[in-house]
Design a protein around this motif. Structure first.
Motif, PDB file in Angstrom:
ATOM      1  N   ILE A  91       0.825  -1.225   0.000  1.00 18.56           N
ATOM      2  CA  ILE A  91       0.000   0.000   0.000  1.00 18.56           C
ATOM      3  C   ILE A  91       0.854   1.269   0.000  1.00 18.56           C
ATOM      4  O   ILE A  91       0.325   2.365   0.224  1.00 18.56           O
ATOM      5  N   LEU A  92       2.147   1.160  -0.278  1.00 19.49           N
ATOM      6  CA  LEU A  92       2.987   2.357  -0.312  1.00 19.49           C
ATOM      7  C   LEU A  92       2.457   3.419  -1.280  1.00 19.49           C
ATOM      8  O   LEU A  92       2.463   4.612  -0.943  1.00 19.49           O
ATOM      9  N   PRO A  93       2.002   3.050  -2.478  1.00 20.78           N
ATOM     10  CA  PRO A  93       1.461   4.106  -3.363  1.00 20.78           C
ATOM     11  C   PRO A  93       0.250   4.818  -2.777  1.00 20.78           C
ATOM     12  O   PRO A  93       0.008   5.991  -3.072  1.00 20.78           O
ATOM     13  N   GLN A  94      -0.503   4.110  -1.941  1.00 22.22           N
ATOM     14  CA  GLN A  94      -1.706   4.703  -1.346  1.00 22.22           C
ATOM     15  C   GLN A  94      -1.396   5.607  -0.155  1.00 22.22           C
ATOM     16  O   GLN A  94      -2.284   6.306   0.335  1.00 22.22           O
ATOM     17  N   ILE A  95      -0.140   5.600   0.325  1.00 30.93           N
ATOM     18  CA  ILE A  95       0.248   6.530   1.397  1.00 30.93           C
ATOM     19  C   ILE A  95       1.306   7.516   0.877  1.00 30.93           C
ATOM     20  O   ILE A  95       2.133   8.014   1.632  1.00 30.93           O
ATOM     21  N   GLU A  96       1.252   7.770  -0.447  1.00 28.80           N
ATOM     22  CA  GLU A  96       2.111   8.755  -1.106  1.00 28.80           C
ATOM     23  C   GLU A  96       3.590   8.370  -1.046  1.00 28.80           C
ATOM     24  O   GLU A  96       4.459   9.214  -0.844  1.00 28.80           O
ATOM     25  N   GLN A  97       3.868   7.086  -1.200  1.00 33.73           N
ATOM     26  CA  GLN A  97       5.240   6.589  -1.246  1.00 33.73           C
ATOM     27  C   GLN A  97       5.465   5.782  -2.535  1.00 33.73           C
ATOM     28  O   GLN A  97       6.127   4.739  -2.530  1.00 33.73           O
ATOM     29  N   SER A  98       4.939   6.288  -3.635  1.00 39.74           N
ATOM     30  CA  SER A  98       5.057   5.584  -4.911  1.00 39.74           C
ATOM     31  C   SER A  98       6.510   5.440  -5.357  1.00 39.74           C
ATOM     32  O   SER A  98       6.890   4.409  -5.932  1.00 39.74           O
ATOM     33  N   ALA A  99       7.324   6.461  -5.113  1.00 37.36           N
ATOM     34  CA  ALA A  99       8.724   6.409  -5.535  1.00 37.36           C
ATOM     35  C   ALA A  99       9.453   5.265  -4.840  1.00 37.36           C
ATOM     36  O   ALA A  99      10.229   4.532  -5.467  1.00 37.36           O
ATOM     37  N   LEU A 100       9.203   5.101  -3.534  1.00 37.87           N
ATOM     38  CA  LEU A 100       9.833   4.016  -2.792  1.00 37.87           C
ATOM     39  C   LEU A 100       9.315   2.672  -3.292  1.00 37.87           C
ATOM     40  O   LEU A 100      10.089   1.711  -3.452  1.00 37.87           O
ATOM     41  N   TYR A 101       8.035   2.589  -3.559  1.00 39.24           N
ATOM     42  CA  TYR A 101       7.430   1.363  -4.084  1.00 39.24           C
ATOM     43  C   TYR A 101       8.080   0.960  -5.406  1.00 39.24           C
ATOM     44  O   TYR A 101       8.401  -0.208  -5.641  1.00 39.24           O
ATOM     45  N   ASP A 102       8.297   1.948  -6.269  1.00 34.46           N
ATOM     46  CA  ASP A 102       8.857   1.672  -7.593  1.00 34.46           C
ATOM     47  C   ASP A 102      10.326   1.260  -7.519  1.00 34.46           C
ATOM     48  O   ASP A 102      10.749   0.306  -8.175  1.00 34.46           O
ATOM     49  N   VAL A 103      11.112   1.976  -6.715  1.00 37.40           N
ATOM     50  CA  VAL A 103      12.544   1.686  -6.666  1.00 37.40           C
ATOM     51  C   VAL A 103      12.821   0.330  -6.037  1.00 37.40           C
ATOM     52  O   VAL A 103      13.823  -0.325  -6.348  1.00 37.40           O
ATOM     53  N   MET A 104      11.931  -0.136  -5.146  1.00 39.22           N
ATOM     54  CA  MET A 104      12.110  -1.453  -4.540  1.00 39.22           C
ATOM     55  C   MET A 104      11.558  -2.575  -5.415  1.00 39.22           C
ATOM     56  O   MET A 104      11.754  -3.747  -5.126  1.00 39.22           O
ATOM     57  N   GLU A 105      10.829  -2.195  -6.474  1.00 41.02           N
ATOM     58  CA  GLU A 105      10.217  -3.181  -7.374  1.00 41.02           C
ATOM     59  C   GLU A 105       9.340  -4.166  -6.604  1.00 41.02           C
ATOM     60  O   GLU A 105       9.464  -5.380  -6.747  1.00 41.02           O
ATOM     61  N   VAL A 106       8.449  -3.612  -5.796  1.00 36.56           N
ATOM     62  CA  VAL A 106       7.540  -4.435  -5.002  1.00 36.56           C
ATOM     63  C   VAL A 106       6.643  -5.248  -5.932  1.00 36.56           C
ATOM     64  O   VAL A 106       6.123  -4.745  -6.929  1.00 36.56           O
ATOM     65  N   SER A 107       6.457  -6.514  -5.618  1.00 40.10           N
ATOM     66  CA  SER A 107       5.666  -7.397  -6.464  1.00 40.10           C
ATOM     67  C   SER A 107       5.118  -8.543  -5.624  1.00 40.10           C
ATOM     68  O   SER A 107       5.712  -8.944  -4.631  1.00 40.10           O
ATOM     69  N   PRO A 112      11.166  -9.969  -1.234  1.00 43.89           N
ATOM     70  CA  PRO A 112      11.722  -8.652  -0.898  1.00 43.89           C
ATOM     71  C   PRO A 112      13.221  -8.717  -0.690  1.00 43.89           C
ATOM     72  O   PRO A 112      13.781  -9.748  -0.363  1.00 43.89           O
ATOM     73  N   ARG A 113      13.828  -7.605  -0.894  1.00 40.45           N
ATOM     74  CA  ARG A 113      15.281  -7.518  -0.783  1.00 40.45           C
ATOM     75  C   ARG A 113      15.738  -7.553   0.665  1.00 40.45           C
ATOM     76  O   ARG A 113      14.969  -7.273   1.581  1.00 40.45           O
ATOM     77  N   ASP A 114      17.014  -7.896   0.851  1.00 39.67           N
ATOM     78  CA  ASP A 114      17.621  -7.839   2.172  1.00 39.67           C
ATOM     79  C   ASP A 114      17.783  -6.376   2.572  1.00 39.67           C
ATOM     80  O   ASP A 114      17.622  -5.474   1.740  1.00 39.67           O
ATOM     81  N   PRO A 115      18.109  -6.094   3.838  1.00 40.84           N
ATOM     82  CA  PRO A 115      18.164  -4.706   4.305  1.00 40.84           C
ATOM     83  C   PRO A 115      19.059  -3.822   3.437  1.00 40.84           C
ATOM     84  O   PRO A 115      20.191  -4.193   3.112  1.00 40.84           O
ATOM     85  N   ASP A 116      18.537  -2.696   3.035  1.00 39.16           N
ATOM     86  CA  ASP A 116      19.324  -1.692   2.313  1.00 39.16           C
ATOM     87  C   ASP A 116      18.731  -0.323   2.611  1.00 39.16           C
ATOM     88  O   ASP A 116      17.832  -0.182   3.449  1.00 39.16           O
ATOM     89  N   GLN A 117      19.206   0.684   1.925  1.00 41.97           N
ATOM     90  CA  GLN A 117      18.780   2.053   2.215  1.00 41.97           C
ATOM     91  C   GLN A 117      17.287   2.265   1.975  1.00 41.97           C
ATOM     92  O   GLN A 117      16.693   3.195   2.522  1.00 41.97           O
ATOM     93  N   TYR A 118      16.689   1.412   1.161  1.00 38.55           N
ATOM     94  CA  TYR A 118      15.270   1.564   0.863  1.00 38.55           C
ATOM     95  C   TYR A 118      14.400   0.841   1.885  1.00 38.55           C
ATOM     96  O   TYR A 118      13.428   1.409   2.404  1.00 38.55           O
ATOM     97  N   THR A 119      14.720  -0.404   2.159  1.00 39.04           N
ATOM     98  CA  THR A 119      13.896  -1.167   3.108  1.00 39.04           C
ATOM     99  C   THR A 119      14.089  -0.683   4.540  1.00 39.04           C
ATOM    100  O   THR A 119      13.293  -1.025   5.414  1.00 39.04           O
TER     101      THR A 119
END
Length: 290
Positions: A91-107, A112-119
């Motif tokens: 639901i990141l796009p629904q809380i105005e976090q579309s950029a984070l959703y896109d860069v993490m390639e949520v699917s 999901p990726r291991d810990p990084d600057q995004y997660t």
């Protein structure tokens, strides 16, 4: 001849006793004021936490409108040690976090990726202001901290399943690989719990809660950080002693998001049977006032 010049009288000074009395009075006033200030601050923090719930509720309803159902608590892939993206990532796009959703390639199909600057991003919408835990959860693979997890349903024996042939539907709105529609809540949206608080306390033996992680389930960041059941059990009562209990730093209880988007503060003393009924969307046991 008399002089018109007035001679000032000497001023009276405070005695030591009078000074001590004044200091004591000031001390008493401060002691009375501090609890009121602390209560006012906690009331403000609880209100902000409530606003977080409302934001998540609106996001979940918008997600339902777009996709026709609610996201799963997490999209488990048994081929990857039970890992999968979680509902808060979805639901990141629904809380105005579309950029984070896109860069993490949520699917729903990728782990999901291991810990990084995004997660490890700090998302204020997923943090209760009353919680004092760190920004990254050391108990959950150092992923970004969340103080909110899905109510998987209700159960008296443990409330989870991880095998590929048991999706763990205990009557909640979100669980493993679920796709629940609002029409499936036959008890009524206003009578079923959807999301609850989970506080973080660092290794406290009396209250060993470990918060959650918003990214989903990754290595050493298990399902308990994205979903749990409610129980009619003293060890798992609200703010109870078990690690998996729903919990908060709000005095006296825990806040919950209800299916209709409203927010309820449930007291620690709530009857276990009532809590069980509220934890299920379709058991036919509708709870009225509580």
């Amino acid at each position: 001849m008399k002089s018109n010049v007035s001679i000032p009288k000497p001023r009276g000074a405070f005695t030591l006793v009078e000074l001590l009395v004044v200091i004591a009075i000031i001390g008493i006033l401060i002691a009375l004021l501090l609890p009121a200030v602390q209560q006012a601050r906690e009331a403000a923090r609880r209100m902000q936490c409530q606003n977080n719930f409302k934001q998540m509720g609106l996001a979940l309803h918008n997600y339902h409108d777009i996709f026709g159902g609610l996201p799963a608590a997490y999209y488990r892939d048994p081929d990857y040690y039970n890992r999968g993206w979680g509902w808060q990532s979805m639901i990141l796009p629904q809380i105005e976090q579309s950029a984070l959703y896109d860069v993490m390639e949520v699917s729903t199909k990728r782990i999901p990726r291991d810990p990084d600057q995004y997660t490890q991003t700090v998302l204020s919408a997923y943090r209760c202001p009353s919680d004092t835990g760190p920004d990254q959860n050391p108990e959950r693979n150092d992923q970004g901290m969340s103080n909110y997890i899905a109510v998987q349903g209700s159960d008296s024996s443990g409330g989870y399943r991880s095998s590929s042939d048991d999706l763990g539907d205990y009557g909640g709105f979100m669980f493993q690989v679920s796709f629940i529609k609002f029409r499936d809540a036959t008890d009524g949206l206003s009578h079923s719990l959807m999301v609850a608080e989970r506080s973080f306390v660092d290794k406290a033996p009396e209250r060993p809660w470990a918060g959650g992680q918003w990214v989903g389930v990754t290595y050493s960041a298990g399902y308990a950080g994205v979903m749990r059941c409610v129980w009619d059990n003293d060890n798992y009562k609200l703010n109870g002693e078990n690690t998996w209990a729903f919990s908060s730093n709000h005095p006296g209880g825990v806040q919950f998001l209800v299916g209709d988007g409203s927010v309820d503060f449930l007291p620690e003393t709530i009857d276990g049977t009532t809590l069980i009924r509220l934890g299920q969307r379709n058991d036919g046991e509708v709870v009225g006032a509580f």
